[in-house]
Write an enzyme that holds these catalytic residues in place. Structure first.
Site, PDB file in Angstrom:
ATOM      1  N   LYS A 130     -32.971  23.886  28.693  1.00 18.42           N
ATOM      2  CA  LYS A 130     -31.840  23.018  28.289  1.00 18.42           C
ATOM      3  C   LYS A 130     -30.517  22.908  29.145  1.00 18.42           C
ATOM      4  CE  LYS A 130     -33.623  21.285  24.344  1.00 18.42           C
ATOM      5  NZ  LYS A 130     -33.469  20.013  23.779  1.00 18.42           N
TER       6      LYS A 130
HETATM    7  C1  LIG Z   1     -37.325  26.447  22.796  1.00 20.08           C
HETATM    8  C2  LIG Z   1     -37.496  25.015  22.738  1.00 20.08           C
HETATM    9  N1  LIG Z   1     -38.731  24.134  22.970  1.00 20.08           N
HETATM   10  C3  LIG Z   1     -38.711  23.025  22.982  1.00 20.08           C
HETATM   11  C4  LIG Z   1     -37.640  22.197  22.701  1.00 20.08           C
HETATM   12  C5  LIG Z   1     -37.818  20.765  22.407  1.00 20.08           C
HETATM   13  O1  LIG Z   1     -37.255  19.733  23.639  1.00 20.08           O
HETATM   14  P1  LIG Z   1     -36.602  18.622  23.536  1.00 20.08           P
HETATM   15  O2  LIG Z   1     -35.500  18.617  22.492  1.00 20.08           O
HETATM   16  O3  LIG Z   1     -36.162  18.015  24.819  1.00 20.08           O
HETATM   17  O4  LIG Z   1     -37.593  17.553  22.793  1.00 20.08           O
HETATM   18  C6  LIG Z   1     -36.379  22.656  22.316  1.00 20.08           C
HETATM   19  C7  LIG Z   1     -35.195  21.788  22.046  1.00 20.08           C
HETATM   20  O5  LIG Z   1     -34.227  22.550  21.606  1.00 20.08           O
HETATM   21  C8  LIG Z   1     -36.390  24.022  22.446  1.00 20.08           C
HETATM   22  O6  LIG Z   1     -35.282  24.698  22.387  1.00 20.08           O
END
Ligand SMILES: Cc1ncc(COP(=O)(O)O)c(C=O)c1O
Length: 325
Positions: free
Chosen positions: A45
């Site tokens: 992120k």
């Molecule tokens: C640990 C984790 N895995 C997966 C995701 C999913 O990613 P995306 O929001 O880009 O779909 C997030 C999103 O907050 C996350 O914090």
């Protein structure tokens, strides 16, 4: 000078692709993990945070010294807090109460104000972390990045995660597998990859209790399918605007028990200490192993670091108490 930086933000991205050697031994092909905990905020992120802020500055919706208000499962907050500290902004975050206390403490350590909201209320309930963030943004004249519906989210991955994977694999990637939440990582990266080679398959891991798989397969949004689950960051009880079904080939449902135990296997067998959605994503690969052929080149995204989950999936008592072990 090599690897010398003006501030922490230029260390974001260019994360390694690491071959999995043990947890995928039953698969006929190579599987590599894009290990995103090498980012300075220990998650993918960070890529998103800086891009969202730059786009908001350009659009004039975030003024110098302004306040960023976001609902986050922790990692976007971490990225935003890092970026805000160097770019001159204040941060206020709302989080669902199921998130690790460690995540709350880390955000506070980075100077953010954090509000913990109940997990078991619908998204449109005024107490939900979505609605509390919207209220605070309005009261304080803050900017709400809205990672769910702000298309700069998937654009961040179109501009960085996608090109990196294409270059790192020298165009050999055949399958891209990721646990999905806002849809940014899945859709932005997949769009870039499919523009290079339309045969690349994008596979989404969806926690049981999320409505996304059903939406993708039927076109229906059935909120009655939404349930509570322990995997943190993936799955949704609505369909964020960052989704675009044409960049997604398949959804695979993964239970908490499968995801958390798979995550623990990754740590023990590969030496990669990751969070619960990494287990969720790899489990989706394992559950669909029959579709892979010897020449395939599978990339699975490991979104974040395990240090945020030591009191949960890496705690045997917690795992037993919840019936996962
Ligand atoms: C640990 C984790 N895995 C997966 C995701 C999913 O990613 P995306 O929001 O880009 O779909 C997030 C999103 O907050 C996350 O914090």
């Amino acid at each position: 000078m090599k690897n010398v930086h003006d501030n922490i933000l230029s260390t974001i991205g260019n994360t390694p692709l690491i071959k999995l050697n043990h947890v995928v031994k039953d698969l006929p092909c190579n599987v590599y993990a894009k290990v995103e905990y090498f980012n300075p905020g220990n998650s993918i992120k960070d890529r998103l945070a800086v891009h969202l802020i730059k786009v908001a500055e350009k659009r004039g919706v975030l003024k110098p010294g302004g306040t960023i208000v976001e609902c986050t499962s922790g990692n976007t907050g971490m990225g935003l807090a890092l970026a805000a500290s160097q770019m001159g902004y204040k941060c206020v975050f709302t989080m669902a109460s199921k998130m690790s206390q460690a995540k709350v403490d880390i955000l506070r350590a980075l100077g953010a104000e954090v509000h913990v909201c109940p997990t078991d209320v619908p998204a449109d309930d005024p107490r939900s972390y979505y609605k509390v963030a919207a209220r605070i943004a309005e009261e304080r004249g803050g900017w709400l990045p809205d990672q769910y519906n702000n298309l700069a989210n998937r654009e961040a991955h179109y501009l960085s995660t996608g090109p990196e994977l294409w270059e790192q694999t020298e165009g050999k990637i055949t399958h891209y597998v990721v646990a999905t939440g806002t849809g940014g990582t899945l859709v932005g990266t997949s769009q870039y990859l499919k523009e290079q080679n339309p045969n690349i398959k994008a596979i989404a891991a969806d926690p049981k209790g999320s409505i996304l798989k059903h939406w993708h397969e039927t076109g229906e949004i059935d909120e009655s399918l939404a349930g509570v689950y322990m995997v943190e960051g993936a799955g949704e009880d609505f369909v964020p605007k960052n989704y675009d079904a044409k960049y997604i080939d398949q959804f695979v449902e993964v239970t908490d028990t499968e995801a958390l135990n798979c995550g623990r296997d990754i740590a023990r067998l590969e030496g990669l200490f990751c969070g619960s959605t990494s287990g969720c994503a790899l489990q989706a690969v394992l559950k669909t192993k029959d579709q892979f052929k010897p020449d395939d080149f599978v990339v699975v995204v490991f979104h974040d670091h395990g240090s945020r989950y030591v009191d949960k999936m890496y705690n045997d008592d917690w795992m037993k108490e919840k019936g996962f072990m």
